[in-house]
Design an enzyme around this catalytic site. Structure first.
Site, mmCIF file in Angstrom:
data_model
loop_
_atom_site.group_PDB
_atom_site.id
_atom_site.type_symbol
_atom_site.label_atom_id
_atom_site.label_comp_id
_atom_site.label_asym_id
_atom_site.label_seq_id
_atom_site.Cartn_x
_atom_site.Cartn_y
_atom_site.Cartn_z
ATOM 1 C CG HIS A 173 21.826 -32.719 9.349
ATOM 2 N ND1 HIS A 173 22.273 -31.550 8.808
ATOM 3 C CD2 HIS A 173 21.539 -32.437 10.641
ATOM 4 C CE1 HIS A 173 22.282 -30.605 9.735
ATOM 5 N NE2 HIS A 173 21.832 -31.109 10.852
HETATM 6 N N1 UDP Z 1 30.664 -30.085 9.782
HETATM 7 C C1 UDP Z 1 31.864 -30.761 9.944
HETATM 8 N N2 UDP Z 1 32.036 -31.944 9.268
HETATM 9 C C2 UDP Z 1 31.088 -32.471 8.456
HETATM 10 C C3 UDP Z 1 29.869 -31.768 8.299
HETATM 11 C C4 UDP Z 1 29.681 -30.586 8.987
HETATM 12 O O1 UDP Z 1 32.757 -30.301 10.650
HETATM 13 O O2 UDP Z 1 31.311 -33.537 7.893
HETATM 14 C C5 UDP Z 1 30.467 -28.831 10.520
HETATM 15 C C6 UDP Z 1 30.027 -27.666 9.683
HETATM 16 O O3 UDP Z 1 31.112 -27.047 9.058
HETATM 17 C C7 UDP Z 1 29.340 -26.777 10.697
HETATM 18 C C8 UDP Z 1 28.725 -27.767 11.625
HETATM 19 O O4 UDP Z 1 29.402 -29.005 11.437
HETATM 20 O O5 UDP Z 1 30.257 -26.000 11.409
HETATM 21 C C9 UDP Z 1 27.281 -27.876 11.264
HETATM 22 O O6 UDP Z 1 26.708 -28.861 11.913
HETATM 23 P P1 UDP Z 1 25.335 -29.485 11.440
HETATM 24 O O7 UDP Z 1 25.126 -29.196 10.018
HETATM 25 O O8 UDP Z 1 25.395 -30.888 11.901
HETATM 26 O O9 UDP Z 1 24.286 -28.727 12.353
HETATM 27 P P2 UDP Z 1 23.468 -27.371 12.200
HETATM 28 O O10 UDP Z 1 24.439 -26.258 11.982
HETATM 29 O O11 UDP Z 1 22.508 -27.532 11.086
HETATM 30 O O12 UDP Z 1 22.770 -27.251 13.515
#
Ligand code: UDP
Length: 359
Positions: free
Chosen positions: A207
Protein backbone atom coordinates in the site's frame (compact mmCIF):
# COMPACT_ATOMS: atom_id res chain seq x y z
CA UNK A 1 -3.31 12.83 35.21
CA UNK A 2 -4.94 13.11 31.79
CA UNK A 3 -3.36 11.87 28.55
CA UNK A 4 -5.03 12.66 25.27
CA UNK A 5 -4.17 10.19 22.54
CA UNK A 6 -4.53 10.94 18.84
CA UNK A 7 -5.02 7.99 16.50
CA UNK A 8 -6.45 7.73 13.01
CA UNK A 9 -4.85 5.00 10.89
CA UNK A 10 -4.88 1.20 11.09
CA UNK A 11 -1.38 0.65 12.52
CA UNK A 12 -2.09 3.28 15.17
CA UNK A 13 -5.17 1.40 16.38
CA UNK A 14 -3.05 -1.72 16.88
CA UNK A 15 -0.25 0.13 18.70
CA UNK A 16 -2.70 2.13 20.84
CA UNK A 17 -4.63 -1.05 21.71
CA UNK A 18 -1.63 -2.36 23.65
CA UNK A 19 -0.88 0.95 25.39
CA UNK A 20 -4.54 1.83 26.13
CA UNK A 21 -5.01 -1.56 27.78
CA UNK A 22 -2.03 -0.86 30.04
CA UNK A 23 -3.37 2.63 30.82
CA UNK A 24 -6.73 1.13 31.84
CA UNK A 25 -4.82 -1.03 34.35
CA UNK A 26 -2.94 2.00 35.75
CA UNK A 27 -4.32 3.96 38.70
CA UNK A 28 -4.30 7.74 38.49
CA UNK A 29 -4.04 7.90 34.70
CA UNK A 30 -6.98 8.81 32.48
CA UNK A 31 -6.87 8.52 28.68
CA UNK A 32 -9.04 10.52 26.30
CA UNK A 33 -8.97 8.97 22.83
CA UNK A 34 -9.39 11.08 19.71
CA UNK A 35 -9.97 9.33 16.37
CA UNK A 36 -9.18 11.72 13.53
CA UNK A 37 -11.13 9.61 11.03
CA UNK A 38 -8.16 9.19 8.64
CA UNK A 39 -9.12 5.51 8.21
CA UNK A 40 -12.86 5.04 8.52
CA UNK A 41 -14.10 1.84 6.82
CA UNK A 42 -15.50 -0.94 8.98
CA UNK A 43 -12.54 -3.19 8.05
CA UNK A 44 -9.89 -0.44 8.30
CA UNK A 45 -11.12 1.03 11.59
CA UNK A 46 -14.20 -0.26 13.52
CA UNK A 47 -13.09 -3.89 13.56
CA UNK A 48 -9.90 -2.98 15.48
CA UNK A 49 -11.86 -1.23 18.22
CA UNK A 50 -14.26 -4.14 18.70
CA UNK A 51 -11.69 -6.96 18.33
CA UNK A 52 -8.89 -5.44 20.39
CA UNK A 53 -11.05 -3.88 23.11
CA UNK A 54 -9.93 -0.31 22.43
CA UNK A 55 -12.15 2.08 24.41
CA UNK A 56 -14.64 4.09 22.36
CA UNK A 57 -12.99 7.37 21.30
CA UNK A 58 -14.50 10.39 23.04
CA UNK A 59 -14.12 12.33 19.79
CA UNK A 60 -14.30 11.19 16.17
CA UNK A 61 -13.30 14.08 13.91
CA UNK A 62 -14.38 12.22 10.75
CA UNK A 63 -11.62 13.83 8.67
CA UNK A 64 -10.38 11.85 5.67
CA UNK A 65 -9.65 12.20 1.99
CA UNK A 66 -8.28 15.22 0.16
CA UNK A 67 -4.60 16.01 -0.29
CA UNK A 68 -2.02 15.90 2.49
CA UNK A 69 -2.32 19.64 3.13
CA UNK A 70 -6.08 19.66 3.31
CA UNK A 71 -6.31 16.60 5.53
CA UNK A 72 -3.55 17.72 7.90
CA UNK A 73 -4.87 21.28 8.04
CA UNK A 74 -8.40 20.22 8.91
CA UNK A 75 -7.09 17.88 11.60
CA UNK A 76 -4.88 20.59 13.07
CA UNK A 77 -7.82 22.96 13.38
CA UNK A 78 -10.14 20.39 14.94
CA UNK A 79 -7.51 18.97 17.32
CA UNK A 80 -6.61 22.41 18.63
CA UNK A 81 -10.24 22.89 19.62
CA UNK A 82 -10.42 19.53 21.39
CA UNK A 83 -7.14 20.08 23.27
CA UNK A 84 -8.33 23.50 24.43
CA UNK A 85 -11.47 21.91 25.78
CA UNK A 86 -9.81 18.87 27.37
CA UNK A 87 -6.71 20.63 28.79
CA UNK A 88 -4.66 17.39 28.92
CA UNK A 89 -1.40 17.02 30.86
CA UNK A 90 0.11 15.16 27.90
CA UNK A 91 -0.74 14.54 24.27
CA UNK A 92 0.42 11.19 22.90
CA UNK A 93 0.87 10.51 19.18
CA UNK A 94 1.92 7.34 17.34
CA UNK A 95 4.05 6.68 14.29
CA UNK A 96 4.19 8.84 11.21
CA UNK A 97 0.84 9.64 9.63
CA UNK A 98 -0.94 12.95 8.98
CA UNK A 99 -2.82 12.37 12.25
CA UNK A 100 0.56 12.19 14.03
CA UNK A 101 1.92 15.49 12.73
CA UNK A 102 -1.42 17.28 13.17
CA UNK A 103 -1.67 16.11 16.81
CA UNK A 104 1.95 17.07 17.49
CA UNK A 105 1.65 20.57 16.03
CA UNK A 106 -1.68 21.33 17.71
CA UNK A 107 -0.33 20.22 21.11
CA UNK A 108 2.94 22.11 20.96
CA UNK A 109 1.40 25.38 19.83
CA UNK A 110 -0.76 25.17 22.98
CA UNK A 111 2.34 24.35 25.09
CA UNK A 112 1.01 20.92 26.00
CA UNK A 113 3.79 18.35 26.64
CA UNK A 114 4.03 15.88 23.76
CA UNK A 115 4.95 12.18 23.77
CA UNK A 116 5.84 10.38 20.51
CA UNK A 117 5.57 6.60 20.39
CA UNK A 118 7.81 5.10 17.67
CA UNK A 119 10.27 7.99 17.70
CA UNK A 120 13.63 8.06 15.92
CA UNK A 121 12.77 5.91 12.91
CA UNK A 122 14.26 7.06 9.63
CA UNK A 123 14.14 5.79 6.06
CA UNK A 124 16.32 8.71 4.88
CA UNK A 125 13.93 9.06 1.95
CA UNK A 126 12.49 12.57 2.13
CA UNK A 127 10.01 11.75 -0.65
CA UNK A 128 8.03 9.59 1.80
CA UNK A 129 5.26 11.58 3.49
CA UNK A 130 5.85 9.39 6.57
CA UNK A 131 9.50 10.50 6.80
CA UNK A 132 8.50 14.16 6.87
CA UNK A 133 5.83 13.50 9.50
CA UNK A 134 8.17 11.57 11.78
CA UNK A 135 11.12 13.99 11.58
CA UNK A 136 8.95 16.99 12.39
CA UNK A 137 7.05 15.21 15.16
CA UNK A 138 10.29 14.05 16.80
CA UNK A 139 11.75 17.53 16.71
CA UNK A 140 8.95 19.04 18.82
CA UNK A 141 8.30 16.10 21.17
CA UNK A 142 9.16 16.20 24.87
CA UNK A 143 9.22 12.44 25.39
CA UNK A 144 10.57 10.30 22.57
CA UNK A 145 9.83 6.60 22.93
CA UNK A 146 12.19 4.66 20.66
CA UNK A 147 11.46 1.06 19.64
CA UNK A 148 15.08 0.20 18.78
CA UNK A 149 18.66 1.20 19.54
CA UNK A 150 18.93 2.27 15.88
CA UNK A 151 16.14 4.78 16.50
CA UNK A 152 17.98 6.13 19.57
CA UNK A 153 21.19 6.41 17.52
CA UNK A 154 19.36 8.29 14.73
CA UNK A 155 18.19 10.89 17.25
CA UNK A 156 21.66 11.18 18.79
CA UNK A 157 23.13 11.84 15.33
CA UNK A 158 20.54 14.57 14.81
CA UNK A 159 21.67 16.29 18.01
CA UNK A 160 18.77 15.42 20.30
CA UNK A 161 21.22 15.18 23.21
CA UNK A 162 21.43 18.97 23.03
CA UNK A 163 17.64 19.41 23.30
CA UNK A 164 15.60 19.46 26.50
CA UNK A 165 13.60 16.46 25.17
CA UNK A 166 13.95 13.05 26.83
CA UNK A 167 14.77 10.01 24.65
CA UNK A 168 13.95 6.55 25.98
CA UNK A 169 14.55 3.07 24.55
CA UNK A 170 11.29 1.27 25.40
CA UNK A 171 11.12 -1.55 22.84
CA UNK A 172 8.34 -1.75 20.30
CA UNK A 173 4.67 -1.53 21.28
CA UNK A 174 3.91 -3.66 18.20
CA UNK A 175 5.73 -6.51 19.89
CA UNK A 176 3.51 -6.02 22.96
CA UNK A 177 0.49 -6.11 20.62
CA UNK A 178 1.68 -9.21 18.75
CA UNK A 179 2.16 -11.13 22.04
CA UNK A 180 -1.13 -9.97 23.53
CA UNK A 181 -3.34 -10.46 20.51
CA UNK A 182 -1.44 -13.49 19.19
CA UNK A 183 -2.54 -15.25 22.41
CA UNK A 184 -6.08 -13.91 22.15
CA UNK A 185 -6.44 -15.17 18.56
CA UNK A 186 -5.28 -18.60 19.78
CA UNK A 187 -7.72 -18.63 22.72
CA UNK A 188 -10.62 -17.61 20.51
CA UNK A 189 -9.48 -20.09 17.82
CA UNK A 190 -9.95 -17.40 15.16
CA UNK A 191 -10.38 -18.95 11.70
CA UNK A 192 -8.39 -18.07 8.61
CA UNK A 193 -10.41 -16.47 5.81
CA UNK A 194 -11.99 -19.33 3.81
CA UNK A 195 -10.30 -18.47 0.49
CA UNK A 196 -6.89 -19.21 2.04
CA UNK A 197 -7.43 -22.99 1.82
CA UNK A 198 -4.99 -25.69 2.93
CA UNK A 199 -2.02 -25.03 0.62
CA UNK A 200 1.23 -23.37 1.58
CA UNK A 201 0.94 -19.66 0.97
CA UNK A 202 2.77 -16.36 0.99
CA UNK A 203 1.07 -13.41 2.71
CA UNK A 204 1.22 -10.15 0.76
CA UNK A 205 0.38 -6.57 1.76
CA UNK A 206 1.04 -3.61 -0.49
CA UNK A 207 0.00 0.00 0.00
CA UNK A 208 2.98 2.42 0.17
CA UNK A 209 2.49 5.47 -2.05
CA UNK A 210 5.91 4.92 -3.67
CA UNK A 211 4.57 1.60 -5.05
CA UNK A 212 0.93 2.41 -5.71
CA UNK A 213 1.39 5.87 -7.23
CA UNK A 214 3.75 4.72 -9.98
CA UNK A 215 1.98 2.63 -12.63
CA UNK A 216 5.14 0.99 -14.07
CA UNK A 217 6.40 0.17 -10.60
CA UNK A 218 3.08 -1.32 -9.47
CA UNK A 219 2.75 -3.25 -12.76
CA UNK A 220 6.20 -4.84 -12.35
CA UNK A 221 5.50 -5.85 -8.73
CA UNK A 222 2.14 -7.34 -9.73
CA UNK A 223 3.75 -9.36 -12.54
CA UNK A 224 6.29 -10.75 -10.10
CA UNK A 225 3.58 -11.66 -7.57
CA UNK A 226 1.46 -13.36 -10.27
CA UNK A 227 4.47 -15.47 -11.20
CA UNK A 228 5.12 -16.43 -7.57
CA UNK A 229 1.45 -17.42 -7.23
CA UNK A 230 1.55 -19.53 -10.42
CA UNK A 231 4.99 -21.12 -10.07
CA UNK A 232 6.15 -21.01 -6.44
CA UNK A 233 3.26 -20.91 -3.95
CA UNK A 234 -0.18 -19.42 -3.57
CA UNK A 235 -0.17 -15.72 -2.68
CA UNK A 236 -2.91 -14.30 -0.44
CA UNK A 237 -3.36 -10.54 -0.16
CA UNK A 238 -5.71 -8.59 2.12
CA UNK A 239 -5.85 -5.62 -0.21
CA UNK A 240 -5.58 -2.04 1.08
CA UNK A 241 -8.31 0.25 -0.35
CA UNK A 242 -5.69 2.63 -1.81
CA UNK A 243 -4.10 -0.21 -3.80
CA UNK A 244 -7.49 -1.53 -4.89
CA UNK A 245 -8.35 1.91 -6.32
CA UNK A 246 -5.00 2.28 -8.07
CA UNK A 247 -5.20 -1.18 -9.64
CA UNK A 248 -8.63 -0.28 -10.98
CA UNK A 249 -7.35 3.06 -12.29
CA UNK A 250 -4.40 1.39 -14.11
CA UNK A 251 -6.56 -1.53 -15.35
CA UNK A 252 -4.39 -4.17 -13.61
CA UNK A 253 -6.09 -7.43 -12.59
CA UNK A 254 -4.25 -9.40 -9.89
CA UNK A 255 -3.79 -13.09 -10.76
CA UNK A 256 -3.44 -14.15 -7.11
CA UNK A 257 -5.89 -14.48 -4.19
CA UNK A 258 -7.19 -11.08 -3.12
CA UNK A 259 -9.33 -10.68 0.01
CA UNK A 260 -10.73 -7.65 1.81
CA UNK A 261 -8.62 -6.17 4.62
CA UNK A 262 -8.96 -8.34 7.74
CA UNK A 263 -9.03 -7.65 11.48
CA UNK A 264 -5.84 -7.97 13.50
CA UNK A 265 -6.83 -11.33 14.99
CA UNK A 266 -7.26 -12.81 11.50
CA UNK A 267 -4.02 -11.13 10.49
CA UNK A 268 -2.02 -12.82 13.25
CA UNK A 269 -3.53 -16.16 12.25
CA UNK A 270 -2.49 -15.50 8.64
CA UNK A 271 1.01 -14.60 9.87
CA UNK A 272 1.24 -17.79 11.93
CA UNK A 273 0.09 -19.97 9.02
CA UNK A 274 1.96 -18.49 6.07
CA UNK A 275 5.36 -19.61 4.78
CA UNK A 276 6.61 -16.21 3.69
CA UNK A 277 5.69 -12.53 4.00
CA UNK A 278 5.85 -10.16 1.03
CA UNK A 279 5.20 -6.55 2.00
CA UNK A 280 5.90 -2.85 1.81
CA UNK A 281 4.36 -2.26 5.26
CA UNK A 282 6.46 -1.16 8.20
CA UNK A 283 4.44 -3.19 10.68
CA UNK A 284 4.39 -6.40 8.65
CA UNK A 285 8.18 -6.54 8.40
CA UNK A 286 8.39 -6.83 12.17
CA UNK A 287 5.37 -9.09 12.52
CA UNK A 288 6.97 -11.53 10.07
CA UNK A 289 9.89 -11.69 12.51
CA UNK A 290 7.63 -11.93 15.61
CA UNK A 291 5.87 -14.93 14.04
CA UNK A 292 9.17 -16.34 12.70
CA UNK A 293 8.57 -16.04 8.96
CA UNK A 294 11.07 -14.86 6.34
CA UNK A 295 10.18 -11.49 4.85
CA UNK A 296 10.77 -9.99 1.43
CA UNK A 297 10.23 -6.23 1.44
CA UNK A 298 9.04 -4.50 -1.72
CA UNK A 299 10.81 -1.22 -0.98
CA UNK A 300 14.19 0.39 -1.64
CA UNK A 301 14.88 1.18 2.02
CA UNK A 302 13.54 0.32 5.46
CA UNK A 303 13.40 1.90 8.90
CA UNK A 304 13.80 -1.57 10.46
CA UNK A 305 17.42 -2.13 9.44
CA UNK A 306 18.16 -4.65 12.21
CA UNK A 307 15.95 -7.18 10.39
CA UNK A 308 18.11 -6.83 7.30
CA UNK A 309 21.35 -7.02 9.31
CA UNK A 310 20.21 -10.30 10.89
CA UNK A 311 19.10 -11.78 7.56
CA UNK A 312 15.39 -12.01 8.51
CA UNK A 313 14.32 -9.55 5.85
CA UNK A 314 15.51 -8.79 2.32
CA UNK A 315 14.94 -5.49 0.51
CA UNK A 316 14.07 -6.07 -3.14
CA UNK A 317 12.58 -2.81 -4.44
CA UNK A 318 10.27 -3.35 -7.40
CA UNK A 319 12.45 -5.30 -9.83
CA UNK A 320 10.66 -8.45 -10.96
CA UNK A 321 13.91 -10.35 -11.39
CA UNK A 322 15.18 -9.46 -7.90
CA UNK A 323 11.81 -10.25 -6.29
CA UNK A 324 11.69 -13.72 -7.89
CA UNK A 325 15.32 -14.53 -7.11
CA UNK A 326 15.00 -13.40 -3.49
CA UNK A 327 11.75 -15.28 -2.90
CA UNK A 328 13.37 -18.47 -4.22
CA UNK A 329 16.33 -18.12 -1.87
CA UNK A 330 14.22 -17.03 1.15
CA UNK A 331 12.03 -20.14 1.11
CA UNK A 332 15.05 -22.45 0.85
CA UNK A 333 16.89 -20.88 3.73
CA UNK A 334 16.16 -21.77 7.36
CA UNK A 335 16.44 -18.97 9.90
CA UNK A 336 17.12 -18.91 13.63
CA UNK A 337 14.79 -16.35 15.23
CA UNK A 338 16.37 -16.59 18.69
CA UNK A 339 17.17 -12.89 19.11
CA UNK A 340 15.21 -10.14 20.84
CA UNK A 341 15.35 -7.12 18.58
CA UNK A 342 12.27 -5.24 19.77
CA UNK A 343 12.34 -5.37 23.56
CA UNK A 344 10.67 -7.65 26.06
CA UNK A 345 6.97 -7.06 25.37
CA UNK A 346 6.76 -4.43 28.14
CA UNK A 347 7.14 -1.30 26.00
CA UNK A 348 3.65 -0.04 26.93
CA UNK A 349 4.44 -0.26 30.62
CA UNK A 350 7.70 1.65 30.17
CA UNK A 351 5.89 4.37 28.23
CA UNK A 352 3.27 4.79 30.94
CA UNK A 353 5.85 4.88 33.74
CA UNK A 354 7.86 7.54 31.90
CA UNK A 355 4.80 9.73 31.35
CA UNK A 356 3.81 9.43 35.02
CA UNK A 357 7.35 10.17 36.16
CA UNK A 358 7.56 13.30 34.01
CA UNK A 359 4.46 14.98 35.43
N1 UDP B 1 -3.12 -5.37 9.17
C1 UDP B 1 -4.36 -5.88 9.53
N2 UDP B 1 -5.21 -6.29 8.53
C2 UDP B 1 -4.88 -6.21 7.21
C3 UDP B 1 -3.62 -5.69 6.86
C4 UDP B 1 -2.76 -5.27 7.86
O1 UDP B 1 -4.68 -5.99 10.71
O2 UDP B 1 -5.70 -6.59 6.38
C5 UDP B 1 -2.22 -4.92 10.23
C6 UDP B 1 -0.83 -5.49 10.17
O3 UDP B 1 -0.77 -6.75 10.76
C7 UDP B 1 -0.02 -4.45 10.92
C8 UDP B 1 -0.71 -3.18 10.55
O4 UDP B 1 -2.01 -3.52 10.09
O5 UDP B 1 -0.10 -4.62 12.30
C9 UDP B 1 0.09 -2.53 9.48
O6 UDP B 1 -0.54 -1.50 8.97
P1 UDP B 1 -0.15 -0.88 7.57
O7 UDP B 1 0.57 -1.88 6.78
O8 UDP B 1 -1.42 -0.32 7.06
O9 UDP B 1 0.78 0.33 7.98
P2 UDP B 1 2.34 0.48 8.23
O10 UDP B 1 2.75 -0.49 9.29
O11 UDP B 1 3.04 0.27 6.94
O12 UDP B 1 2.47 1.89 8.70
Amino acid sequence: MKVTTVIGARPQFIKAAAVSKAILDTQGLEEVLIHTGQHFDQNMSDIFFSQLGIPEPKYNLDIHGGGHGQMTGRMLEALEEVFQKEQPDYVMVYGDTNSTIAGALAAKKLHIPLAHVEAGLRSFNMKMPEEINRILTDRISDLLFCPTQTAVDNLTKEGFENLPAKTLLTGDVMYDAALLFGNLAEQLAVDLPTSVGQDKFALLTLHRAENTDSEPRLREIMEAIDEIHNKVMKVVCPLHPRTRNKLKEYGIKPGFTVIDPVGYLEMVQLLKSCSLVLTDSGGLQKEAYFFEKPCVTLRDETEWVELIDHGYNALVGASKETILKTVASSINHSLDFGTQLYGDGQASQKIISAIQASS
